[in-house]
Design a protein around this motif. Structure first.
Motif, PDB file in Angstrom:
ATOM      1  N   GLN A 153       9.921  38.863  52.546  1.00 10.82           N
ATOM      2  CA  GLN A 153       9.462  40.611  51.776  1.00 10.82           C
ATOM      3  C   GLN A 153      10.860  41.188  52.424  1.00 10.82           C
ATOM      4  OE1 GLN A 153       7.525  42.199  50.170  1.00 10.82           O
ATOM      5  NE2 GLN A 153       9.711  43.093  49.951  1.00 10.82           N
ATOM      6  N   LYS A 154      11.659  40.651  53.289  1.00 14.16           N
ATOM      7  CA  LYS A 154      12.882  40.623  54.227  1.00 14.16           C
ATOM      8  C   LYS A 154      14.668  40.296  53.046  1.00 14.16           C
ATOM      9  CE  LYS A 154      16.101  41.321  57.485  1.00 14.16           C
ATOM     10  NZ  LYS A 154      16.421  41.067  59.291  1.00 14.16           N
ATOM     11  N   ALA A 155      13.823  39.196  52.768  1.00 14.43           N
ATOM     12  CA  ALA A 155      14.873  38.081  51.552  1.00 14.43           C
ATOM     13  C   ALA A 155      14.708  38.931  50.482  1.00 14.43           C
ATOM     14  CB  ALA A 155      14.278  36.894  51.456  1.00 14.43           C
ATOM     15  N   PHE A 156      13.708  38.789  49.927  1.00 15.11           N
ATOM     16  CA  PHE A 156      13.465  39.843  48.630  1.00 15.11           C
ATOM     17  C   PHE A 156      14.010  41.193  48.280  1.00 15.11           C
ATOM     18  CE2 PHE A 156      10.840  41.947  45.411  1.00 15.11           C
ATOM     19  CZ  PHE A 156      11.143  41.666  44.685  1.00 15.11           C
ATOM     20  N   ASP A 157      13.731  41.914  49.924  1.00 12.55           N
ATOM     21  CA  ASP A 157      14.029  43.232  49.510  1.00 12.55           C
ATOM     22  C   ASP A 157      15.875  42.890  49.309  1.00 12.55           C
ATOM     23  OD1 ASP A 157      12.043  44.006  49.536  1.00 12.55           O
ATOM     24  OD2 ASP A 157      12.716  44.865  51.896  1.00 12.55           O
ATOM     25  N   ALA A 158      16.369  41.995  50.044  1.00 18.91           N
ATOM     26  CA  ALA A 158      17.910  41.581  49.803  1.00 18.91           C
ATOM     27  C   ALA A 158      18.414  41.506  48.631  1.00 18.91           C
ATOM     28  CB  ALA A 158      18.165  40.598  51.437  1.00 18.91           C
ATOM     29  N   LEU A 159      17.505  40.752  47.477  1.00 16.00           N
ATOM     30  CA  LEU A 159      17.891  40.431  46.315  1.00 16.00           C
ATOM     31  C   LEU A 159      18.155  41.524  45.851  1.00 16.00           C
ATOM     32  CD1 LEU A 159      15.729  37.220  46.158  1.00 16.00           C
ATOM     33  CD2 LEU A 159      18.383  37.606  45.898  1.00 16.00           C
ATOM     34  N   LEU A 160      16.249  42.323  45.539  1.00 16.55           N
ATOM     35  CA  LEU A 160      16.842  43.969  45.077  1.00 16.55           C
ATOM     36  C   LEU A 160      17.846  44.787  45.241  1.00 16.55           C
ATOM     37  CD1 LEU A 160      13.336  44.916  45.397  1.00 16.55           C
ATOM     38  CD2 LEU A 160      14.188  43.983  43.076  1.00 16.55           C
ATOM     39  N   THR A 161      18.854  44.853  46.747  1.00 15.38           N
ATOM     40  CA  THR A 161      19.449  46.169  47.211  1.00 15.38           C
ATOM     41  C   THR A 161      20.629  45.412  46.500  1.00 15.38           C
ATOM     42  OG1 THR A 161      18.541  46.246  49.546  1.00 15.38           O
ATOM     43  CG2 THR A 161      20.697  46.636  49.274  1.00 15.38           C
ATOM     44  N   GLY A 162      20.580  44.513  46.738  1.00 13.01           N
ATOM     45  CA  GLY A 162      22.443  44.011  45.760  1.00 13.01           C
ATOM     46  C   GLY A 162      22.403  44.640  44.317  1.00 13.01           C
ATOM     47  N   LEU A 163      21.325  44.657  43.889  1.00  7.01           N
ATOM     48  CA  LEU A 163      21.268  44.947  42.142  1.00  7.01           C
ATOM     49  C   LEU A 163      22.204  46.213  41.780  1.00  7.01           C
ATOM     50  CD1 LEU A 163      18.229  43.665  40.898  1.00  7.01           C
ATOM     51  CD2 LEU A 163      20.355  42.698  40.986  1.00  7.01           C
ATOM     52  N   LYS A 164      23.478  46.812  41.355  1.00  4.36           N
ATOM     53  CA  LYS A 164      23.088  48.181  40.738  1.00  4.36           C
ATOM     54  C   LYS A 164      23.467  48.317  39.341  1.00  4.36           C
ATOM     55  CE  LYS A 164      25.268  47.671  45.066  1.00  4.36           C
ATOM     56  NZ  LYS A 164      24.212  48.833  46.219  1.00  4.36           N
ATOM     57  N   PHE A 165      21.839  49.119  39.563  1.00  4.36           N
ATOM     58  CA  PHE A 165      22.179  49.298  37.826  1.00  4.36           C
ATOM     59  C   PHE A 165      22.840  50.609  36.818  1.00  4.36           C
ATOM     60  CE2 PHE A 165      17.758  47.893  39.576  1.00  4.36           C
ATOM     61  CZ  PHE A 165      18.221  45.938  38.065  1.00  4.36           C
ATOM     62  N   ALA A 166      23.390  50.672  36.132  1.00  2.00           N
ATOM     63  CA  ALA A 166      23.812  51.615  35.031  1.00  2.00           C
ATOM     64  C   ALA A 166      22.937  51.610  33.667  1.00  2.00           C
ATOM     65  CB  ALA A 166      24.747  51.069  34.339  1.00  2.00           C
ATOM     66  N   GLU A 167      22.346  53.376  33.940  1.00  3.57           N
ATOM     67  CA  GLU A 167      21.412  54.165  33.046  1.00  3.57           C
ATOM     68  C   GLU A 167      22.279  54.659  31.750  1.00  3.57           C
ATOM     69  OE1 GLU A 167      19.743  57.192  34.057  1.00  3.57           O
ATOM     70  OE2 GLU A 167      18.427  56.213  36.093  1.00  3.57           O
ATOM     71  N   ASN A 168      20.869  53.736  30.574  1.00  8.04           N
ATOM     72  CA  ASN A 168      22.072  53.851  29.341  1.00  8.04           C
ATOM     73  C   ASN A 168      20.155  54.912  28.629  1.00  8.04           C
ATOM     74  OD1 ASN A 168      22.514  54.612  26.946  1.00  8.04           O
ATOM     75  ND2 ASN A 168      23.249  52.615  25.939  1.00  8.04           N
ATOM     76  N   GLY A 169      20.420  55.923  28.532  1.00  9.21           N
ATOM     77  CA  GLY A 169      19.147  56.775  28.053  1.00  9.21           C
ATOM     78  C   GLY A 169      17.966  55.548  28.761  1.00  9.21           C
ATOM     79  N   LYS A 170      16.696  55.591  28.250  1.00  7.23           N
ATOM     80  CA  LYS A 170      16.010  55.216  28.753  1.00  7.23           C
ATOM     81  C   LYS A 170      15.901  53.209  29.637  1.00  7.23           C
ATOM     82  CE  LYS A 170      12.069  57.647  26.984  1.00  7.23           C
ATOM     83  NZ  LYS A 170      11.069  57.088  26.302  1.00  7.23           N
ATOM     84  N   ILE A 171      16.597  53.234  29.518  1.00  8.67           N
ATOM     85  CA  ILE A 171      17.394  51.514  29.720  1.00  8.67           C
ATOM     86  C   ILE A 171      18.538  51.662  30.642  1.00  8.67           C
ATOM     87  CG2 ILE A 171      18.382  49.436  28.975  1.00  8.67           C
ATOM     88  CD1 ILE A 171      17.437  49.856  26.372  1.00  8.67           C
ATOM     89  N   GLN A 172      17.916  50.432  31.326  1.00  3.32           N
ATOM     90  CA  GLN A 172      18.704  50.555  32.988  1.00  3.32           C
ATOM     91  C   GLN A 172      19.445  48.521  33.209  1.00  3.32           C
ATOM     92  OE1 GLN A 172      16.100  52.080  36.611  1.00  3.32           O
ATOM     93  NE2 GLN A 172      17.872  53.889  36.547  1.00  3.32           N
TER      94      GLN A 172
END
Length: 204
Positions: free
Chosen positions: A175-194
């Motif tokens: 789970q720690k390895a999985f969370d590390a992958l998620l943490t590295g994602l930086k989303f930009a919002e455009n309405g309902k789409i990220q």
């Protein structure tokens, strides 16, 4: 017989081949042509390749994680195993719009290769991977998804990103390895789409 023999050369195009035998017919005279029909009808479809752009993740791990119900299930598509799920709704929506797609498993995912923005699988080319509102995904599978994106692939997470890993063996580390992958994602919002840029590709 002459008409049937002429059609043998065109077998395998678009027909259901069957033989009907009765006491009023000469079976042996028609058997040779029937054999050719069956052979060509079986070989022809195998010579083609899928013409689909989408690869849809088959969320069997989510189904395994559900408790209750029958003890033994047979998985060969959706049928009753995924009734009233986002996976079923999405698949039916795509089919209704005439959008072709193929399912893929975690094992198949590990064999995917990148070519520019395309994804190669068993000699076939795809443009996009869709994660259909899944809850669980192994860290190694999610890591492969991120690798494909970095090399140019487009990944669509329908409704939500996966939230964790399946099973209890070595759960904390996985789970720690999985969370590390998620943490590295930086989303930009455009309405309902990220959208998150990942190397040459993106995750939507």
């Amino acid at each position: 017989n002459s008409i049937l023999s002429q059609k043998c050369a065109m077998a395998g195009m678009a027909f259901l081949c069957r033989s009907t035998f009765s006491t009023a017919q000469s079976t042996m005279e028609r058997l040779s042509c029937s054999e050719q029909l069956y052979r060509q009808g079986a070989v022809f479809p195998q010579q083609g390749k899928p013409n689909n752009d989408l690869l849809v993740y088959y969320p069997i791990v989510d189904r395994y994680a559900q408790t209750g119900g029958p003890l033994l299930q047979h998985f060969d598509g959706m049928e009753k195993n995924f009734e009233h799920t986002d996976f079923e709704d999405l698949s039916q929506h795509l089919q209704g719009k005439g959008i072709g797609f193929d399912f893929f498993s975690d094992r198949q995912l590990q064999q995917f290769e990148s070519k520019g923005k395309s994804i190669l699988s068993a000699g076939n080319t795809y443009q996009t991977i869709v994660l259909p509102a899944i809850q669980l995904m192994d860290a190694s599978s999610f890591s492969k998804i991120m690798e494909l994106a970095r090399q140019g692939a487009t990944i669509i997470a329908y409704k939500q990103m996966p939230k964790g890993v399946p099973g209890f063996s070595n759960l904390e580390a996985r789970q720690k390895a999985f969370d590390a992958l998620l943490t590295g994602l930086k989303f930009a919002e455009n309405g309902k789409i990220q959208t998150a840029a990942i190397g040459k590709g993106k995750l939507i």
